[in-house]
Design a protein around this motif. Structure first.
Motif, short mmCIF file in Angstrom:
data_model
loop_
_atom_site.label_atom_id
_atom_site.label_comp_id
_atom_site.label_asym_id
_atom_site.label_seq_id
_atom_site.Cartn_x
_atom_site.Cartn_y
_atom_site.Cartn_z
N PHE A 1 0.86 -1.18 0.00
CA PHE A 1 0.00 0.00 0.00
C PHE A 1 0.89 1.23 0.00
CE2 PHE A 1 -2.40 -3.43 1.82
CZ PHE A 1 -3.72 -3.23 1.46
N GLU A 2 0.39 2.33 -0.56
CA GLU A 2 1.18 3.56 -0.64
C GLU A 2 0.63 4.60 0.33
OE1 GLU A 2 3.31 6.29 -4.06
OE2 GLU A 2 1.41 5.29 -4.55
N VAL A 3 1.55 5.25 1.06
CA VAL A 3 1.20 6.28 2.04
C VAL A 3 1.97 7.54 1.71
CG1 VAL A 3 1.07 6.87 4.49
CG2 VAL A 3 0.93 4.46 3.79
N VAL A 4 1.27 8.64 1.49
CA VAL A 4 1.94 9.89 1.19
C VAL A 4 2.65 10.40 2.45
CG1 VAL A 4 -0.13 11.26 1.71
CG2 VAL A 4 1.63 12.22 0.23
N ALA A 5 3.84 10.96 2.27
CA ALA A 5 4.58 11.54 3.40
C ALA A 5 4.18 13.00 3.52
CB ALA A 5 6.08 11.41 3.18
N ASP A 6 3.07 13.22 4.23
CA ASP A 6 2.48 14.55 4.34
C ASP A 6 2.19 14.81 5.81
OD1 ASP A 6 0.69 16.75 4.44
OD2 ASP A 6 -0.09 16.28 2.45
N PRO A 7 2.65 15.93 6.36
CA PRO A 7 2.44 16.18 7.78
C PRO A 7 0.98 16.43 8.15
CG PRO A 7 3.38 18.11 6.73
CD PRO A 7 3.42 17.01 5.72
N ASN A 8 0.11 16.56 7.14
CA ASN A 8 -1.30 16.82 7.40
C ASN A 8 -2.21 15.82 6.69
OD1 ASN A 8 -0.85 19.38 8.89
ND2 ASN A 8 -0.09 20.10 6.91
N SER A 9 -1.69 14.67 6.34
CA SER A 9 -2.47 13.72 5.54
C SER A 9 -3.63 13.10 6.30
CB SER A 9 -1.57 12.61 5.01
OG SER A 9 -1.15 11.76 6.08
N GLY A 10 -3.47 12.91 7.62
CA GLY A 10 -4.43 12.10 8.33
C GLY A 10 -4.44 10.69 7.76
N LEU A 11 -5.54 9.97 7.96
CA LEU A 11 -5.64 8.61 7.42
C LEU A 11 -5.88 8.66 5.91
CD1 LEU A 11 -7.78 6.85 10.15
CD2 LEU A 11 -5.52 6.11 9.40
N VAL A 12 -5.04 7.97 5.15
CA VAL A 12 -5.23 7.89 3.71
C VAL A 12 -6.13 6.69 3.39
CG1 VAL A 12 -2.95 8.89 3.34
CG2 VAL A 12 -3.22 6.40 3.24
N THR A 13 -6.74 6.71 2.23
CA THR A 13 -7.57 5.59 1.79
C THR A 13 -6.66 4.44 1.34
OG1 THR A 13 -9.33 7.07 1.08
CG2 THR A 13 -9.33 4.83 0.17
N PRO A 14 -6.77 3.27 1.95
CA PRO A 14 -5.88 2.16 1.60
C PRO A 14 -6.24 1.56 0.24
CG PRO A 14 -6.86 1.88 3.79
CD PRO A 14 -7.64 2.94 3.10
N VAL A 15 -5.27 1.57 -0.66
CA VAL A 15 -5.47 0.99 -2.00
C VAL A 15 -4.42 -0.09 -2.20
CG1 VAL A 15 -5.46 1.44 -4.48
CG2 VAL A 15 -6.36 3.17 -2.89
N PRO A 16 -4.82 -1.36 -2.28
CA PRO A 16 -3.82 -2.42 -2.49
C PRO A 16 -3.21 -2.32 -3.87
CG PRO A 16 -6.05 -3.32 -2.66
CD PRO A 16 -6.20 -1.89 -2.20
N LEU A 17 -1.89 -2.43 -3.93
CA LEU A 17 -1.17 -2.39 -5.21
C LEU A 17 -1.09 -3.82 -5.73
CD1 LEU A 17 1.57 0.16 -4.10
CD2 LEU A 17 -0.58 0.62 -5.34
N ILE A 18 -2.19 -4.25 -6.31
CA ILE A 18 -2.40 -5.67 -6.59
C ILE A 18 -1.35 -6.23 -7.54
CG2 ILE A 18 -4.01 -7.31 -7.65
CD1 ILE A 18 -6.28 -5.58 -6.49
#
Length: 481
Positions: free
Chosen positions: A204-221
């Motif tokens: 899964f990809e997570v943006v490195a953002d100090p204000n992102s909060g919870l990101v929507t989990p998208v499996p990189l199938i």
């Protein structure tokens, strides 16, 4: 495993005439060929150290009760923060089982850390939040913002509902790829109150953002469904190299459909390949150097370079893994002649190479009842399509014991996080090819994990997995090692 009673790595059978050198270990091989001991005191003897923010921490963590967290070289210091159970800025508490991590530059000389939590289907300290991949999985990531003074500014959960997030890797486009070390299914309760199965074993990809909060989990199938461990991105191509934590694991390359430049590009798909040593078919190349696992001690020499090619994986998203039927990513790879590694672990791009760890490969450990070794480090060269065994621990494990996460310092040194039996060190390999101990877990026997350097190269961030502590270490890195 104290310094005075640990031995340095065994590089049996290596000669300068037959070795292709790999930075930063060229001098390492040459010294062994001359019969010299390639060791160093590194940055000096290790000694008990209190964190400089000890007064801000609970007595049982800070060392104020006499139990110091770390031993470090005298000139180095550290702070500790974001400990399991601490309150976070999103209203939750810090999850447990800190693991892989990467650092990104933030505004005003801050550092942004994205950190894994290796929680399973249940946890007393889960990654909480309403935006989840599965309600039946308690792993994920948290994001930390750390000031230039190595004090925590804020922290919050950033992906939730995944499982056994072990390691991963940073991307050049400021994101963290978090890896699920599992091949499993959980039960998810949808917002409509319906129970459904959710497959795990993805990235899964997570943006490195100090204000992102919870990101929507998208499996990189299309990056594969298997027991992932870590990834390393080649910035020159955008290709993603992946390790797998299985006894008979393979090493993979994901070629994206579009050259990735931003978060979300990897989700557009691509093709998955497994590494094969050229001319080797049907398990002919077992890299373990361990007769208990189909290899042969010393069959691949440290420093030996092997030409490689890649075999395509036709089914990157299998419903099951079955060796006898050849179903599963690694079984398909092996049926096409892919090389096998004994428990692929950490990976990192540096020195124009992709380094990765086979944590329990090498000759059988004399103190191990399971017949496994104490670890290897490999280097893949994308420019020349060559693979080199660069480090192999001795059967005693007295200097290197089951390396796990790996990072490459801005000046080229390798830093290895131990996850072996007994006590744990961070072990370095310097530019002269000498191995040294840099840090000692003086708190307990839990593994080091998530080692990574700040963008300016001044701070080494690392975790102790349990009870879950993040540390910032700094000192005279340019001192002679």
């Amino acid at each position: 495993m104290q310094f005075s009673r640990r031995k340095f790595l065994t590089l049996a059978g290596t000669s300068a005439a037959t070795v292709t050198m790999v930075s930063p270990l060229e001098a390492f091989y040459a010294k062994v060929a001359r019969g010299e001991m390639p060791n160093s005191t590194g940055y000096g003897p290790l000694e008990d150290k209190l964190p400089l923010n000890a007064g801000e921490l609970p007595a049982n963590i800070s060392g104020r009760n006499g139990q110091f967290i770390l031993k470090l070289p005298r000139a180095f210091n550290y702070t500790a923060f974001s400990i399991t159970g601490d309150p976070m800025d999103d209203g939750f508490t810090v999850p447990s089982l800190h693991d892989g991590m990467a650092c990104f530059p933030g505004a005003n000389n801050t550092s942004i850390l994205v950190r894994n939590h290796e929680n399973g289907a249940t946890s007393a300290n889960p990654v909480s939040g309403d935006i989840r991949y599965s309600t039946g999985a308690q792993g994920g990531t948290s994001t930390l913002v750390v000031g230039n003074n190595r004090r925590l500014i804020k922290h919050f959960n950033s992906i939730a509902g995944t499982i056994r997030n072990c390691a991963g890797g940073p991307t050049p486009w400021r994101s963290w790829i978090t890896c699920e070390e599992t091949f499993s299914i959980t039960t998810n309760l949808t917002s409509a109150g319906i129970l459904e199965d959710k497959k795990h074993g993805y990235n899964f990809e997570v943006v490195a953002d100090p204000n992102s909060g919870l990101v929507t989990p998208v499996p990189l199938i299309e990056m594969g469904r298997f027991s992932h461990e870590a990834v390393a991105v080649d910035p020159k191509t955008g290709y993603v190299y992946e390790t797998e934590d299985r006894i008979d694991s393979c090493f993979y390359k994901f070629v994206p459909n579009v050259r990735p430049t931003k978060v979300g590009d990897l989700a557009k798909g691509g093709s998955l390949y497994a590494l094969k040593v050229r001319g080797m078919n049907n398990f002919a190349l077992n890299t373990t150097n361990n007769s208990n696992f189909g290899g042969q001690e010393g069959s691949i020499k440290v420093g030996q370079t092997l030409p490689v090619e890649w075999v395509k994986i036709d089914n990157p998203d299998p419903e099951a893994e079955n060796a006898s039927e050849g179903v599963g990513v690694r079984y398909e790879a092996q049926s096409k002649g892919a090389a096998t590694f004994l428990r692929g672990e950490g990976a990192w791009y540096g020195n124009n190479l992709v380094y990765f760890v086979a944590t329990q490969a090498g000759p059988p450990g004399i103190n191990k009842t399971n017949g496994r070794g104490h670890g290897q480090v490999w280097a893949y060269n994308p420019a020349t399509e060559e693979l080199t065994l660069v480090v192999e621990a001795s059967p005693t494990g007295q200097f290197l014991d089951d390396p796990d996460n790996i990072t490459v310092a801005p000046w080229g040194d390798l830093f290895l996080c131990e996850d072996g039996g007994g006590v744990q060190y961070i072990v370095g390999v310097n530019q002269k090819g000498e191995v040294y101990q840099f840090a000692f877990n003086n708190y307990n026997n839990s593994e080091f994990a998530g080692a990574c350097f700040s963008a300016d190269g001044r701070t080494l961030f690392v975790n102790i997995q349990s009870p879950g502590i993040t540390l910032a270490i700094w000192g005279p890195w340019n001192r002679r090692r």
